[in-house]
Design a protein around this motif. Structure first.
Motif, PDB file in Angstrom:
ATOM      1  N   ARG A   1       0.821  -1.204   0.000  1.00  0.00           N
ATOM      2  CA  ARG A   1       0.000   0.000   0.000  1.00  0.00           C
ATOM      3  C   ARG A   1       0.863   1.266   0.000  1.00  0.00           C
ATOM      4  NH1 ARG A   1      -5.421  -0.334   1.213  1.00  0.00           N
ATOM      5  NH2 ARG A   1      -5.357   1.806   0.446  1.00  0.00           N
ATOM      6  N   PRO A   2       1.437   1.600  -1.153  1.00  0.00           N
ATOM      7  CA  PRO A   2       2.249   2.826  -1.205  1.00  0.00           C
ATOM      8  C   PRO A   2       1.443   4.069  -0.869  1.00  0.00           C
ATOM      9  CG  PRO A   2       1.791   1.997  -3.416  1.00  0.00           C
ATOM     10  CD  PRO A   2       1.375   0.925  -2.472  1.00  0.00           C
ATOM     11  N   ASP A   3       0.128   4.052  -1.167  1.00  0.00           N
ATOM     12  CA  ASP A   3      -0.702   5.214  -0.870  1.00  0.00           C
ATOM     13  C   ASP A   3      -0.781   5.468   0.627  1.00  0.00           C
ATOM     14  OD1 ASP A   3      -2.062   2.729  -0.771  1.00  0.00           O
ATOM     15  OD2 ASP A   3      -4.010   3.727  -0.806  1.00  0.00           O
ATOM     16  N   ARG A   4      -0.929   4.396   1.414  1.00  0.00           N
ATOM     17  CA  ARG A   4      -0.974   4.552   2.873  1.00  0.00           C
ATOM     18  C   ARG A   4       0.362   5.076   3.396  1.00  0.00           C
ATOM     19  NH1 ARG A   4      -4.667   1.197   5.728  1.00  0.00           N
ATOM     20  NH2 ARG A   4      -6.607   1.066   4.547  1.00  0.00           N
ATOM     21  N   ALA A   5       1.442   4.543   2.855  1.00  0.00           N
ATOM     22  CA  ALA A   5       2.767   4.986   3.299  1.00  0.00           C
ATOM     23  C   ALA A   5       2.984   6.464   3.003  1.00  0.00           C
ATOM     24  CB  ALA A   5       3.852   4.141   2.633  1.00  0.00           C
ATOM     25  N   GLU A   6       2.614   6.892   1.813  1.00  0.00           N
ATOM     26  CA  GLU A   6       2.824   8.283   1.440  1.00  0.00           C
ATOM     27  C   GLU A   6       1.913   9.217   2.227  1.00  0.00           C
ATOM     28  OE1 GLU A   6       5.217   9.604  -0.209  1.00  0.00           O
ATOM     29  OE2 GLU A   6       6.065   7.612  -0.539  1.00  0.00           O
ATOM     30  N   THR A   7       0.697   8.758   2.512  1.00  0.00           N
ATOM     31  CA  THR A   7      -0.210   9.561   3.345  1.00  0.00           C
ATOM     32  C   THR A   7       0.377   9.789   4.728  1.00  0.00           C
ATOM     33  OG1 THR A   7      -2.174   8.807   2.164  1.00  0.00           O
ATOM     34  CG2 THR A   7      -2.495   9.636   4.411  1.00  0.00           C
ATOM     35  N   LEU A   8       0.942   8.729   5.303  1.00  0.00           N
ATOM     36  CA  LEU A   8       1.571   8.839   6.612  1.00  0.00           C
ATOM     37  C   LEU A   8       2.757   9.798   6.574  1.00  0.00           C
ATOM     38  CD1 LEU A   8       2.015   7.918   9.565  1.00  0.00           C
ATOM     39  CD2 LEU A   8       3.351   6.015   8.647  1.00  0.00           C
TER      40      LEU A   8
END
Length: 241
Positions: free
Chosen positions: A38-45
């Motif tokens: 989940r790159p999207d979750r990582a970038e959001t964090l």
């Protein structure tokens, strides 16, 4: 504040790992998190931490891959220049009764939940500052009966508890502590469809929150926890079955 200290969270893009990363960032740690799906979750964090004035780095690393684990440690050191805290949260959950359990699922569970934990700790401590902290995320299934079909997962988490107890002896001379958090049911993607069923098995009559695990992890990362090592701390609302 801990604005010089660096924490690497394996499996830090979502759920418990993300809550730990966010809390450590609020406490002033510079953080790095690994992600695999989940790159999207990582970038959001990462964006959230940076917007709040902190420092964060996302690293793609599969904890079933020894080279990826080492690369994550190397990337953290390259970016920040030091490593003080390692949180090993990455894990997989494969369920099935013994009559039907597949060898591929057994191998995948052991590769991430046992070998991956050992290799993450090994890679981190080789580069860690003396007096650092290792925190593993196990499961209350290591000490509680779960449910039919959970034997392989429980076995892997019991292995982590035993590993931590003994790795504490290896690391004591460097004043690096290692402790294991054993959460019960926590409100994450994994439990979203089973909240009502799970709650009935918890004496406190509620499911746990990732932030509650993060609070314990933050204490274990702090100087205040310096006399605790080799311990497994169960936090599960008194879960029974």
């Amino acid at each position: 504040m801990n604005n010089e200290k660096v924490a690497l969270i394996f499996g830090g893009a979502r759920g418990i790992g993300a809550a730990i990363a966010a809390r450590l960032a609020r406490e002033g740690y510079r953080i790095a998190v690994t992600w695999v799906s989940r790159p999207d979750r990582a970038e959001t964090l990462v964006t959230s931490v940076k917007n709040a004035g902190g420092q964060a780095l996302a690293i793609r690393a599969d904890s079933a891959d020894p080279a990826a684990i080492q690369s994550a440690v190397d990337a953290t050191l390259h970016h920040y220049g030091r490593l003080d805290i390692a949180v090993v949260n990455a894990g997989v959950l494969r369920l099935g009764r013994i009559e039907d359990f597949q060898l591929d699922d057994l191998d995948a569970t052991l590769a991430v939940n046992v070998r991956g934990v050992f290799l993450s700790v090994q890679a981190a401590v080789k580069r860690m500052t003396d007096g650092g902290r290792i925190i593993t995320i196990g499961s209350n299934t290591a000490v509680r009966t779960g449910h039919a079909g959970s034997s392989v997962y429980a076995m892997s988490k019991a292995a982590v508890a035993a590993m931590v107890q003994n790795l504490a002896l290896d690391l004591a001379s460097r004043r690096i502590t290692i402790n294991n958090i054993q959460p019960g049911p926590i409100a994450t993607d994994m439990t979203a469809a089973m909240v009502e069923q799970i709650t009935a098995q918890i004496p406190l009559q509620r499911i746990g929150q990732p932030e509650e695990i993060a609070s314990l992890a933050t204490w274990l990362a702090s100087e205040e926890s310096g006399y605790m090592t080799g311990a497994s701390l169960t936090i599960d609302g008194g879960f029974v079955l």
